[in-house]
Design a protein around this motif. Structure first.
Motif, mmCIF file in Angstrom:
data_model
loop_
_atom_site.group_PDB
_atom_site.id
_atom_site.type_symbol
_atom_site.label_atom_id
_atom_site.label_comp_id
_atom_site.label_asym_id
_atom_site.label_seq_id
_atom_site.Cartn_x
_atom_site.Cartn_y
_atom_site.Cartn_z
ATOM 1 N N ALA A 36 0.216 -7.052 -7.723
ATOM 2 C CA ALA A 36 -0.384 -8.390 -7.690
ATOM 3 C C ALA A 36 -0.153 -9.036 -6.325
ATOM 4 C CB ALA A 36 0.207 -9.252 -8.804
ATOM 5 N N HIS A 37 1.041 -8.877 -5.789
ATOM 6 C CA HIS A 37 1.349 -9.448 -4.472
ATOM 7 C C HIS A 37 0.515 -8.774 -3.384
ATOM 8 C CE1 HIS A 37 3.742 -10.380 -0.822
ATOM 9 N NE2 HIS A 37 4.024 -11.495 -1.466
ATOM 10 N N MET A 38 0.323 -7.460 -3.481
ATOM 11 C CA MET A 38 -0.514 -6.764 -2.506
ATOM 12 C C MET A 38 -1.940 -7.293 -2.538
ATOM 13 S SD MET A 38 0.744 -2.795 -2.961
ATOM 14 C CE MET A 38 2.483 -2.349 -2.945
ATOM 15 N N ARG A 39 -2.458 -7.522 -3.724
ATOM 16 C CA ARG A 39 -3.828 -8.046 -3.819
ATOM 17 C C ARG A 39 -3.916 -9.453 -3.239
ATOM 18 N NH1 ARG A 39 -3.601 -5.233 -8.873
ATOM 19 N NH2 ARG A 39 -2.899 -7.134 -9.936
ATOM 20 N N GLN A 40 -2.887 -10.256 -3.439
ATOM 21 C CA GLN A 40 -2.895 -11.609 -2.884
ATOM 22 C C GLN A 40 -2.964 -11.571 -1.361
ATOM 23 O OE1 GLN A 40 -3.789 -13.705 -5.031
ATOM 24 N NE2 GLN A 40 -2.021 -14.967 -5.652
ATOM 25 N N LEU A 41 -2.200 -10.674 -0.746
ATOM 26 C CA LEU A 41 -2.226 -10.596 0.717
ATOM 27 C C LEU A 41 -3.529 -9.967 1.206
ATOM 28 C CD1 LEU A 41 1.409 -9.730 1.810
ATOM 29 C CD2 LEU A 41 0.291 -11.933 1.584
ATOM 30 N N MET A 42 -4.131 -9.105 0.407
ATOM 31 C CA MET A 42 -5.452 -8.586 0.777
ATOM 32 C C MET A 42 -6.468 -9.720 0.779
ATOM 33 S SD MET A 42 -5.414 -5.024 -1.433
ATOM 34 C CE MET A 42 -7.146 -4.660 -1.125
ATOM 35 N N ARG A 43 -6.412 -10.588 -0.219
ATOM 36 C CA ARG A 43 -7.324 -11.735 -0.265
ATOM 37 C C ARG A 43 -7.117 -12.626 0.958
ATOM 38 N NH1 ARG A 43 -5.401 -11.601 -5.792
ATOM 39 N NH2 ARG A 43 -7.050 -10.870 -7.204
ATOM 40 N N LYS A 44 -5.839 -12.828 1.306
ATOM 41 C CA LYS A 44 -5.537 -13.689 2.454
ATOM 42 C C LYS A 44 -6.084 -13.091 3.745
ATOM 43 C CE LYS A 44 -1.680 -16.012 4.765
ATOM 44 N NZ LYS A 44 -2.081 -15.621 6.131
ATOM 45 N N ALA A 45 -5.917 -11.764 3.921
ATOM 46 C CA ALA A 45 -6.415 -11.114 5.131
ATOM 47 C C ALA A 45 -7.930 -11.247 5.240
ATOM 48 C CB ALA A 45 -6.010 -9.644 5.142
ATOM 49 N N LEU A 46 -8.629 -11.070 4.128
ATOM 50 C CA LEU A 46 -10.080 -11.208 4.137
ATOM 51 C C LEU A 46 -10.495 -12.646 4.403
ATOM 52 C CD1 LEU A 46 -10.909 -8.897 1.098
ATOM 53 C CD2 LEU A 46 -11.300 -8.395 3.527
ATOM 54 N N LYS A 47 -9.725 -13.586 3.849
ATOM 55 C CA LYS A 47 -10.017 -14.999 4.067
ATOM 56 C C LYS A 47 -9.797 -15.394 5.529
ATOM 57 C CE LYS A 47 -8.865 -19.598 2.333
ATOM 58 N NZ LYS A 47 -8.012 -20.378 1.386
ATOM 59 N N ASP A 48 -8.822 -14.733 6.177
ATOM 60 C CA ASP A 48 -8.520 -15.046 7.577
ATOM 61 C C ASP A 48 -9.509 -14.411 8.545
ATOM 62 O OD1 ASP A 48 -6.362 -16.538 6.779
ATOM 63 O OD2 ASP A 48 -4.875 -14.958 7.139
ATOM 64 N N GLY A 49 -10.481 -13.661 8.009
ATOM 65 C CA GLY A 49 -11.539 -13.161 8.879
ATOM 66 C C GLY A 49 -11.611 -11.664 9.037
ATOM 67 N N ALA A 50 -10.787 -10.912 8.354
ATOM 68 C CA ALA A 50 -10.847 -9.456 8.473
ATOM 69 C C ALA A 50 -12.168 -8.951 7.915
ATOM 70 C CB ALA A 50 -9.674 -8.815 7.730
ATOM 71 N N ARG A 51 -12.847 -8.091 8.677
ATOM 72 C CA ARG A 51 -14.111 -7.546 8.219
ATOM 73 C C ARG A 51 -13.966 -6.086 7.777
ATOM 74 N NH1 ARG A 51 -16.415 -11.764 6.992
ATOM 75 N NH2 ARG A 51 -18.397 -10.580 6.859
ATOM 76 N N ARG A 52 -13.025 -5.404 8.399
ATOM 77 C CA ARG A 52 -12.782 -4.004 8.037
ATOM 78 C C ARG A 52 -11.282 -3.867 7.779
ATOM 79 N NH1 ARG A 52 -17.005 -0.777 9.215
ATOM 80 N NH2 ARG A 52 -15.739 1.106 9.486
ATOM 81 N N LEU A 53 -10.912 -3.987 6.520
ATOM 82 C CA LEU A 53 -9.501 -4.023 6.130
ATOM 83 C C LEU A 53 -9.049 -2.653 5.630
ATOM 84 C CD1 LEU A 53 -6.854 -5.567 5.495
ATOM 85 C CD2 LEU A 53 -7.856 -6.146 3.266
ATOM 86 N N ALA A 54 -7.969 -2.157 6.203
ATOM 87 C CA ALA A 54 -7.362 -0.896 5.757
ATOM 88 C C ALA A 54 -6.039 -1.218 5.066
ATOM 89 C CB ALA A 54 -7.127 0.045 6.937
ATOM 90 N N VAL A 55 -5.847 -0.637 3.893
ATOM 91 C CA VAL A 55 -4.612 -0.833 3.132
ATOM 92 C C VAL A 55 -3.946 0.535 2.970
ATOM 93 C CG1 VAL A 55 -3.575 -1.643 0.987
ATOM 94 C CG2 VAL A 55 -5.614 -2.785 1.903
ATOM 95 N N VAL A 56 -2.706 0.635 3.435
ATOM 96 C CA VAL A 56 -1.935 1.887 3.359
ATOM 97 C C VAL A 56 -0.803 1.671 2.357
ATOM 98 C CG1 VAL A 56 -0.568 3.576 4.632
ATOM 99 C CG2 VAL A 56 -2.488 2.414 5.755
ATOM 100 N N CYS A 57 -0.869 2.421 1.266
ATOM 101 C CA CYS A 57 0.122 2.220 0.206
ATOM 102 C C CYS A 57 0.402 3.549 -0.478
ATOM 103 C CB CYS A 57 -0.375 1.203 -0.816
ATOM 104 S SG CYS A 57 -1.858 1.744 -1.693
ATOM 105 N N GLY A 58 1.447 3.572 -1.290
ATOM 106 C CA GLY A 58 1.734 4.749 -2.090
ATOM 107 C C GLY A 58 0.548 5.072 -2.973
#
Length: 762
Positions: A210-232
């Motif tokens: 849930a916390h990872m998704r929240q920060l993904m939303r924040k990154a997209l809101k801050d203007g990220a157009r091509r977001l890469a997420v590296v996780c287990g």
């Protein structure tokens, strides 16, 4: 422009994942990257580009008021997360961590995570009984930017079967749980299918996602157009696709406990990346993975060449032909098994068969030194740290010491400024509980030389020890002084404990604590009436007085304390030697030996005379355990207070009628005391003991034999042989008397066996 998010499910510390991730990032060209890791560690990412940052390293988070409460997030050169961090740093891409912050992780550190091992389930489905080998064969031996779609799809299929546990049941298993290979829940590693395995996702994992998704939303809101997420890889299905409304995730995260946390970078080692070290996300072969990641051309040939070099370093005959044959065997095994490249299983079998000739001991050597391996990372000098660690770094640099993960031995000459300074540093660290160095036994303090030998090995967890020790002071010297004074002020501190603390303080050159320790020693000694405590403190004080000048320390104040302890010990010793059993007498005898040796080294006429007068009093008493009296006679003989004739008279009296055989044996044990040369040079004493021994009847001999065997067994082999030769050729022997019939043949056999034991057979 439409936004695009790609989730790259990786295996922590997987070189294949790292290479594939590097290719995928080059292809995707993200403008923002989120990486699984504590989100409050973002300010530390900037240190990646600093000079001196070299993995393996780890993020360290600890509670400032309770440093033992800490957590690590390790990274190696071959960690996909590290590859993503380096890519972002080198290409100017916005990057941050997206897992729960360390402030939360430390607060819930006791909550167990998922016990499901998804790799074990997939490996079992593929017919492998080892998840590590399956992942090595499928992923780590190749590079493919498109593999993440397949990995995420496989994990999504597993999570369709997952049972979500609520907060109360997080991490708990029911009685009907089916063990999974490698999950740590199985008593026997039996492969299971996806259908039969119990797959769970606990509440803590759900909150992390849930916390990872929240920060993904924040990154997209801050203007990220091509977001890469590296996780287990296990988390990837929960982050792919539409993120959905944020309200549900916010409710899940609400009310989570938090504590204060301080974060920094610390060096790490390959061995601490291994699962055998207890690291939950560990791997079995960090050295092999590092090789696969760094050696892209002919990795198998280069690896087996490295194995051969290791075996040669241990003086084992390995030729170029061995290397060629082992490479051929590894490649052949890979072909037979349908694998694109030989993996660790194949090179291990080739190593065992060709390079080690089937010797499992040599194979374990290769595993320890290469497959697991050892490498210690470094962090930049400007990395945030406590003042105590900054002082340690400065001193290490000044003294030209190296923090190394492998054990090494250093010899220090205390007559040189450099050797003395290094010795003081290592002694201070030991006082503070920072176990970088271990003083080798049988060196300086017991022999009186001007050298010390230390065994040094730096371990990552020492970073915590440094933080814990920082509460005592901001420099190593001030911290060590504060701690040793606090230890000495313990109400239960004995004279021996305070004396030991004083000795350590002088070894570490803690001048600021010396006066306080001496004062504390005087006060404790004045109240302590236990003679054994006083005697236990004397040798250490006398060592300080003797070797203080070597270390440049002022020991004049100790003379008064040492003389006081000696007088009180001599006054009380005659009263404590009565009524002792064998064990108590042996313990007291050891203390008498230690005091006598220390006084001999001091070479003070008054002190030596006072001590020998006390021993003379003990030697004339017949109500004292024979081990104590015999020892007193021997020490007086060595000091030339009594001559050989008088020693013989006292020995004869001790062996006279009226004493039991065990009492006589105890007297002899005390008199000889582990040194047999006296019997070699004094034939009269040897004859007395020989006459007594030959005159024992069977019952007395059986009762006496264990103690005599211990006495003579403590002699050096050369001494035993010389005594045997003396008995055989020089010392008179007593004739057996009595009317008993003796079996001469059996006697000859016994005498022959005795002669062989003593080493005198021709």
């Amino acid at each position: 422009m439409a936004t695009e998010t790609r989730v790259f499910g990786i295996r922590h510390h997987g070189p294949g994942s790292a290479r594939s991730l590097a290719l995928a990032l080059e292809r995707f060209r993200p403008d923002a990257i989120l990486i699984e890791g504590p989100s409050d560690a973002d300010p530390l990412i900037g240190y990646l580009a600093a000079e001196g940052m070299s993995p393996p390293v780890a993020l360290l988070a600890y509670q400032p008021d309770s440093p033992a409460k800490a957590a690590f997030w390790p990274f190696a050169t071959f960690s996909p997360e590290w590859v993503a961090l380096r890519y972002a740093t080198e290409n100017g891409v916005a990057v941050g961590f997206c897992d729960l912050p360390a402030t939360v992780a430390l607060a819930v550190a006791d909550e167990p995570g998922d016990r499901t091992d998804p790799l074990a389930i997939l490996a079992a489905a593929a017919g492998y009984d080892d998840a590590e080998r399956w992942w090595d064969a499928i992923v780590e031996s190749a590079s493919d930017a498109d593999i993440f779609g397949a990995v995420n799809e496989a994990m999504a299929a597993l999570r369709e079967h997952a049972e979500h546990l609520d907060g109360e049941g997080a991490g708990q298993e029911s009685d009907s749980a089916v063990p999974v290979v490698g999950s740590g829940t199985a008593e026997e590693d039996e492969p299971v299918s996806v259908e039969s395995a119990r797959i769970t996702v606990d509440a803590h994992t759900l909150r992390r996602e849930a916390h990872m998704r929240q920060l993904m939303r924040k990154a997209l809101k801050d203007g990220a157009r091509r977001l890469a997420v590296v996780c287990g890889a296990w988390h990837a299905p929960a982050l792919e696709g539409k993120l959905g409304p944020a309200a549900a995730d916010a409710r899940m995260l609400k009310g989570m406990p938090k504590v204060k946390a301080t974060l920094t970078w610390v060096p790490w080692t390959h061995s601490r990346l291994a699962s055998s070290s207890g690291y939950g996300a560990g791997i079995t072969s960090p050295g092999w993975y590092h090789h696969l990641f760094t050696e892209t051309e002919q990795p198998i040939a280069r690896w087996l060449t490295k194995v051969a070099g290791t075996l040669r370093a241990h003086d084992l005959p390995v030729s170029s032909a061995h290397i060629i044959e082992s490479v051929r065997l590894a490649d052949t095994l890979a072909t037979l098994r349908g694998r694109p490249l030989a993996g660790l299983s194949e090179v291990t079998e080739a190593t065992r068969s060709v390079l080690c000739d089937g010797d499992e001991t040599l194979l374990r050597l290769v595993s320890t030194e290469l497959v697991v391996g050892e490498a210690l990372g470094t962090v930049p000098d400007g990395t945030p740290t406590v003042p105590l660690e900054a002082d340690l770094r400065a001193q290490i640099k000044t003294l030209r010491l190296k923090q190394q993960a492998l054990e090494r031995t250093v010899d220090l000459d205390l007559r040189t400024d450099g050797g003395l300074a290094r010795s003081r540093l290592l002694h201070r660290l030991r006082l503070l509980g920072i176990g970088w160095g271990r003083l080798t036994d049988s060196q300086v303090r017991s022999t009186g030389t001007f050298r010390e030998t230390w065994t040094l090995r730096w371990r990552p967890e020492l970073a915590i020890s440094i933080v814990e020790a920082s509460r005592w002071g901001t420099t190593l010297r001030s911290a060590a002084e504060a701690k040793i004074l606090d230890t000495a002020q313990d109400p239960d501190a004995t004279v021996g404990k305070v004396a030991s603390a004083l000795e350590e303080a002088l070894l570490a050159d803690l001048g600021g604590a010396t006066d306080g320790l001496i004062a504390r020693l005087e006060s404790v000694a004045a109240l302590d009436h236990d003679v054994t405590h006083l005697m236990s403190a004397l040798p250490g004080l006398l060592r300080i007085m003797r070797y203080g000048d070597v270390r440049g320390t002022d020991t004049a104040a100790l003379t008064r304390v040492a003389d006081s302890l000696l007088v009180r010990s001599c006054a009380g010793l005659p009263g404590v030697v009565t009524g002792l059993d064998a064990a108590a007498a042996a313990a007291l005898r050891a203390q008498i030996d230690a005091v006598h040796l220390a006084l001999s080294a001091r070479d003070d006429e008054w002190a030596t005379g006072t001590w020998l007068s006390t021993l003379a009093t003990l030697a004339d008493r017949d109500d004292v355990n024979g081990a104590i009296v015999g020892r007193a006679v021997r020490l007086l003989c060595d000091a030339e207070r009594i001559n050989g004739e008088e020693s013989g008279r006292r020995l004869s009296a001790a062996l006279s009628v009226g004493r039991t055989a065990p009492d006589k044996a105890a007297w002899i044990d005390g008199f000889l005391g582990g040194r047999g040369l006296l019997l070699v040079h004094d034939r009269n004493l040897l004859s007395l003991i020989d006459d007594w021994l030959c005159g024992l009847d069977e019952g007395q001999f059986v009762a006496t034999l264990p103690l005599l065997r211990r006495t003579f067994g403590a002699f050096e082999s050369g001494e035993r042989q010389a005594i045997g030769q003396a008995v055989r050729h020089g010392a008179p022997t007593a004739s057996a008397t009595g009317g008993a019939d003796y079996d001469t043949g059996r006697g000859v056999l016994a005498m022959r066996a005795t002669a062989e034991i003593l080493g005198v057979m021709g």
